[in-house]
Design a protein around this motif. Structure first.
Motif, PDB file in Angstrom:
ATOM      1  N   ASP A  30       3.237   2.941  -4.018  1.00 56.96           N
ATOM      2  CA  ASP A  30       2.920   4.022  -4.955  1.00 56.96           C
ATOM      3  C   ASP A  30       2.845   5.380  -4.262  1.00 56.96           C
ATOM      4  O   ASP A  30       2.494   6.380  -4.881  1.00 56.96           O
ATOM      5  N   LYS A  31       3.172   5.411  -2.978  1.00 63.92           N
ATOM      6  CA  LYS A  31       3.162   6.662  -2.232  1.00 63.92           C
ATOM      7  C   LYS A  31       4.566   7.248  -2.157  1.00 63.92           C
ATOM      8  O   LYS A  31       5.556   6.543  -2.377  1.00 63.92           O
ATOM      9  N   CYS A  32       4.651   8.536  -1.842  1.00 66.86           N
ATOM     10  CA  CYS A  32       5.952   9.192  -1.717  1.00 66.86           C
ATOM     11  C   CYS A  32       6.520   8.881  -0.332  1.00 66.86           C
ATOM     12  O   CYS A  32       5.918   9.229   0.685  1.00 66.86           O
ATOM     13  N   VAL A  33       7.674   8.211  -0.297  1.00 64.50           N
ATOM     14  CA  VAL A  33       8.265   7.805   0.978  1.00 64.50           C
ATOM     15  C   VAL A  33       9.637   8.465   1.153  1.00 64.50           C
ATOM     16  O   VAL A  33      10.409   8.600   0.202  1.00 64.50           O
ATOM     17  N   LYS A  55       8.154   6.094  -5.637  1.00 71.72           N
ATOM     18  CA  LYS A  55       8.325   7.533  -5.390  1.00 71.72           C
ATOM     19  C   LYS A  55       9.146   7.699  -4.114  1.00 71.72           C
ATOM     20  O   LYS A  55       8.603   7.645  -3.006  1.00 71.72           O
ATOM     21  N   ASP A 110       4.464  10.958   2.306  1.00 75.96           N
ATOM     22  CA  ASP A 110       3.340  10.178   2.827  1.00 75.96           C
ATOM     23  C   ASP A 110       3.741   9.210   3.934  1.00 75.96           C
ATOM     24  O   ASP A 110       2.907   8.802   4.749  1.00 75.96           O
ATOM     25  N   LYS A 155       0.818  -1.220   0.000  1.00 78.08           N
ATOM     26  CA  LYS A 155       0.000   0.000   0.000  1.00 78.08           C
ATOM     27  C   LYS A 155       0.848   1.265   0.000  1.00 78.08           C
ATOM     28  O   LYS A 155       0.339   2.350  -0.293  1.00 78.08           O
ATOM     29  N   TYR A 156       2.148   1.131   0.323  1.00 76.22           N
ATOM     30  CA  TYR A 156       3.027   2.302   0.309  1.00 76.22           C
ATOM     31  C   TYR A 156       3.881   2.395  -0.952  1.00 76.22           C
ATOM     32  O   TYR A 156       4.602   3.369  -1.137  1.00 76.22           O
TER      33      TYR A 156
END
Length: 437
Positions: free
Chosen positions: A124-127, A146, A183, A121-122
């Motif tokens: 595709d998030k900006c980390v 990302k 995120d 779930k992370y």
């Protein structure tokens, strides 16, 4: 309490290379069988068991000569479970191949960050990632698309890193910043410049991922934090243990709480001693066995390590999990039987029915036990005097485990205590009645 008295007795017996002489006759057969079918797997720690820093421990190569056939193929499934997180798996596999003199594949290597592959779930998030080594490559190899590094943050917001006067900007930077909102924060391992990493990570948490804003100490909970490697200390070439990523986490947790008055929360903690890490390692063991077409279920895992608070605690914690899972299965089966008879019995609780979220990513474990084996070539020192009164040492101040793990003396009691990794392998072969030729 019981664990420390056990260690005191066992340490006094370490005058010979082999400490543990208990032998349980097994059912596995020998290497002379037409097709060897091991029913156990081995989980090896690296630092303090196979190497100290970059120096190989002499017993390591001898141990691994017992584990491979003349063609260099492993006779049993083997996974290297390290809390290191500063390189790619292939890099670590190449290092191990050179040290041990046997071919190691990246599929046999589990870094502290390897279970992050399950946190889709992370991806595709900006980390934001913190650590050292090729952190950008590591994150992308784990599936994150990302990724922002601490260095990228510092370049975009140079006024935020002010501890080192020599690194302060001479000219005021442009206010144009193209970085997206953060995120989640992923902590791979101990960084090089702790003051920079601590400052910027706290800034990200207090601005809800938007460094263009100001601190809001009332905004809670903060964005998700996922941390790998909880080792407070680790053993290199020095005479005494060195700070590990767990020490960095202690700093981060205390700074955050001092500023906000609230506890830093983790979305996930991975690396030994977390159950998640051992569950993923067991999955790799099963995958290896399937690839070699070994049809016997891998019932017993043996975890060999040098650190009571990570290797031994973690193996024993996972063993407890396996026992409880087996007990839950029995409870469910009994509940079904009772339901079938029409009796009014208390149903299995919802908590027992629901497995951990990460379990759904992997097949259920086939192992029924995870046995811990402590060696004396790393962090654990058999010559350290254990107080006769356990209350003198069993306090929060001496628990080297992570803040979110409860200290339980039973979990730091090793199943076996041996001199080195070669003695550990020999002991396990005896336990399993496994006799390679």
């Amino acid at each position: 309490m019981r664990g420390f008295s056990y260690l005191n007795r066992a340490a006094n017996a370490l005058c010979s290379p082999r400490v543990d002489r208990k032998v349980r006759l097994g059912r596995r057969g020998t290497a002379s069988d037409s097709k060897l079918q091991p029913g156990f797997g081995l989980l090896f720690d690296i630092d303090g068991v196979l190497v100290r820093g970059k120096t190989p421990i002499p017993a390591a190569k001898k141990a691994f000569q017992k584990l491979v056939n003349p063609q260099g193929q492993f006779l049993v499934p083997v996974v290297f479970v390290t809390n290191a997180g500063n390189c790619l798996r292939q890099t670590k596999a190449d290092q191990l191949s050179h040290i041990l003199g046997v071919p190691i594949s990246q599929d046999q290597v589990m870094m502290s960050h390897s279970p992050l592959r399950m946190f889709r779930k992370y991806q595709d998030k900006c980390v934001l990632v913190s650590g050292q080594g090729p952190v950008l490559d590591i994150a992308k190899n784990l599936g994150f698309s990302k990724v922002v590094t601490i260095d990228m943050l510092r370049e975009s917001f140079p006024l935020l890193d002010m501890v080192d006067h020599n690194r302060r900007p001479k000219i005021l930077p442009s206010s144009d910043v193209n970085l997206p909102k953060i995120d989640a924060v992923i902590l791979f391992g101990e960084p090089i410049r702790w003051e920079t990493n601590l400052q910027l990570i706290v800034d990200v948490l207090l601005t809800n991922g938007n460094l263009g804003g100001t601190h809001n100490t009332q905004s809670y909970p903060h964005i998700p934090v996922l941390a790998c490697n909880m080792d407070l200390m680790w053993m290199a070439e020095a005479q005494s243990p060195r700070f590990g990523h767990g020490t960095f986490l202690v700093c981060l947790e205390n700074i955050y709480k001092k500023i906000t008055g609230k506890d830093l929360k983790y979305e996930a903690l991975m690396g030994k001693p977390s159950e998640l890490t051992y569950h993923y390692a067991e999955y790799l063991i099963r995958s290896q066995a399937a690839e070699r077409e070994w049809r016997n279920p891998i019932g017993n895992l043996y975890a060999i390590g040098d650190n009571l608070m990570t290797d031994i605690y973690g193996a024993n914690l996972y063993n407890r999990y396996l026992e409880e899972k087996s007990s839950r299965k029995s409870s469910k089966a009994l509940a079904k039987v009772v339901a079938g008879t029409g009796s009014k019995a208390s149903a299995v609780s919802q908590e027992e029915e629901s497995d951990n979220a990460w379990e759904s990513e992997l097949a259920p474990p086939s192992a029924t036990s995870c046995r811990s084996v402590l060696v004396c070539t790393g962090v654990y020192d058999p010559h350290t005097q254990v107080p006769s009164d356990p209350s003198e040492c069993i306090t929060e101040t001496v628990f080297h485990g992570h803040r979110d793990f409860r200290f339980d003396p039973a979990l730091v009691e090793p199943g076996h205590l041996v001199q080195d990794v070669d003695a550990a392998v020999q002991l396990i072969f005896e336990q399993e009645n496994f006799v390679p030729l």
